[in-house]
Design a protein around this motif. Structure first.
Motif, mmCIF file in Angstrom:
data_model
loop_
_atom_site.group_PDB
_atom_site.id
_atom_site.type_symbol
_atom_site.label_atom_id
_atom_site.label_comp_id
_atom_site.label_asym_id
_atom_site.label_seq_id
_atom_site.Cartn_x
_atom_site.Cartn_y
_atom_site.Cartn_z
ATOM 1 N N VAL A 61 -10.697 -1.630 -3.412
ATOM 2 C CA VAL A 61 -9.691 -0.903 -4.191
ATOM 3 C C VAL A 61 -10.098 0.565 -4.289
ATOM 4 O O VAL A 61 -9.284 1.473 -4.126
ATOM 5 C CB VAL A 61 -9.505 -1.527 -5.594
ATOM 6 N N GLY A 62 -11.386 0.813 -4.534
ATOM 7 C CA GLY A 62 -11.888 2.179 -4.617
ATOM 8 C C GLY A 62 -11.747 2.938 -3.309
ATOM 9 O O GLY A 62 -11.474 4.132 -3.303
ATOM 10 N N LEU A 63 -11.914 2.242 -2.206
ATOM 11 C CA LEU A 63 -11.809 2.895 -0.895
ATOM 12 C C LEU A 63 -10.368 3.163 -0.490
ATOM 13 O O LEU A 63 -10.045 4.227 0.017
ATOM 14 C CB LEU A 63 -12.450 2.022 0.188
ATOM 15 N N LEU A 64 -9.513 2.174 -0.694
ATOM 16 C CA LEU A 64 -8.153 2.257 -0.179
ATOM 17 C C LEU A 64 -7.169 2.891 -1.155
ATOM 18 O O LEU A 64 -6.131 3.391 -0.747
ATOM 19 C CB LEU A 64 -7.658 0.865 0.215
ATOM 20 N N GLY A 65 -7.477 2.818 -2.430
ATOM 21 C CA GLY A 65 -6.572 3.374 -3.423
ATOM 22 C C GLY A 65 -5.487 2.398 -3.848
ATOM 23 O O GLY A 65 -4.589 2.746 -4.591
ATOM 24 N N TYR A 66 -5.521 1.178 -3.362
ATOM 25 C CA TYR A 66 -4.585 0.132 -3.759
ATOM 26 C C TYR A 66 -5.287 -1.209 -3.606
ATOM 27 O O TYR A 66 -6.311 -1.312 -2.931
ATOM 28 C CB TYR A 66 -3.299 0.163 -2.928
ATOM 29 N N LYS A 67 -4.722 -2.232 -4.246
ATOM 30 C CA LYS A 67 -5.303 -3.572 -4.127
ATOM 31 C C LYS A 67 -4.986 -4.118 -2.742
ATOM 32 O O LYS A 67 -3.829 -4.294 -2.380
ATOM 33 C CB LYS A 67 -4.728 -4.492 -5.197
ATOM 34 N N ARG A 109 3.740 -0.233 5.393
ATOM 35 C CA ARG A 109 4.158 -1.181 4.357
ATOM 36 C C ARG A 109 3.682 -0.733 2.981
ATOM 37 O O ARG A 109 4.427 -0.753 2.009
ATOM 38 C CB ARG A 109 3.634 -2.582 4.674
ATOM 39 N N GLN A 110 2.440 -0.304 2.898
ATOM 40 C CA GLN A 110 1.903 0.158 1.619
ATOM 41 C C GLN A 110 2.626 1.412 1.128
ATOM 42 O O GLN A 110 2.889 1.555 -0.058
ATOM 43 C CB GLN A 110 0.399 0.417 1.728
ATOM 44 N N CYS A 111 2.948 2.311 2.044
ATOM 45 C CA CYS A 111 3.703 3.516 1.666
ATOM 46 C C CYS A 111 5.076 3.137 1.129
ATOM 47 O O CYS A 111 5.535 3.689 0.121
ATOM 48 C CB CYS A 111 3.856 4.459 2.856
ATOM 49 N N PHE A 112 5.735 2.199 1.792
ATOM 50 C CA PHE A 112 7.054 1.764 1.333
ATOM 51 C C PHE A 112 6.967 1.146 -0.053
ATOM 52 O O PHE A 112 7.771 1.467 -0.943
ATOM 53 C CB PHE A 112 7.668 0.760 2.319
ATOM 54 N N LEU A 113 5.998 0.273 -0.259
ATOM 55 C CA LEU A 113 5.847 -0.367 -1.568
ATOM 56 C C LEU A 113 5.557 0.661 -2.659
ATOM 57 O O LEU A 113 6.022 0.528 -3.796
ATOM 58 C CB LEU A 113 4.734 -1.418 -1.519
ATOM 59 N N THR A 114 4.812 1.684 -2.323
ATOM 60 C CA THR A 114 4.520 2.753 -3.280
ATOM 61 C C THR A 114 5.779 3.541 -3.598
ATOM 62 O O THR A 114 6.028 3.900 -4.756
ATOM 63 C CB THR A 114 3.437 3.691 -2.720
#
Length: 172
Positions: A61-67, A109-114
């Motif tokens: 989480v700390g590395l990626l900025g998301y779970k 996918r992560q950008c879209f969810l954000t």
């Protein structure tokens, strides 16, 4: 609140030098190495010198900025025996150095969810305005509206994942 959620608040979600690392930066810059060490130390509950499975989740989480998804976690830890305390700082750094982080589709996918602030499964015009007001408040409203209109191909006021993905993969 579970243990992982408690730990997530202890670790800053973004480290600028790690963004470059996730883009396959090699060799590690001194800043990226220092950030990896900091993430490891913060995730290492009890300062044991190794990460448990839960500690590793917190570090990711700390590395990626998301779970990260279960798939991402399993891919990252596939060659590590946590029962034998193999996730040491050196192994953690090596793992990140040799990792491609997330592939393009997962990043999109992560950008879209954000961007889907309302969690409706699409990005609305108001979602986009909210994002830009936080990230780039100097961009005029009409520019945001024009950009949204280009991506909203059917004009329904919603940008679905497929349209978002086409936009993100578009090459000029």
């Amino acid at each position: 609140m579970n243990n992982l959620q408690n730990k997530q608040t202890e670790i800053p979600a973004t480290f600028p030098s790690l963004y470059r690392l996730s883009q396959r930066e090699t060799p590690l810059s001194p800043e990226a190495l220092a950030d990896l060490q900091q993430v490891f130390r913060r995730a290492d509950k009890g300062h044991k010198g190794w990460l448990s499975k839960d500690d590793f989740k917190v570090a990711m989480v700390g590395l990626l900025g998301y779970k990260p998804s279960k798939f991402e976690l399993e891919r990252a830890r596939s060659n590590v025996n946590f029962e034998k305390h193999e996730m040491t700082l050196e192994r953690f750094i090596s793992l990140r150095r040799n990792s491609s982080s997330t592939d393009l589709d997962e990043t999109i996918r992560q950008c879209f969810l954000t961007a889907d602030i309302s969690c409706h499964g699409y990005i609305s015009r108001s979602d986009l305005h909210s994002i830009f007001s936080q990230v780039a408040p100097s961009i005029p409203t009409h520019v945001i509206d024009d950009a949204f209109a280009v991506v909203d191909m059917d004009g329904d006021g919603k940008v679905g994942y497929r349209d978002f993905e086409k936009l993100m993969k578009y090459e000029c």
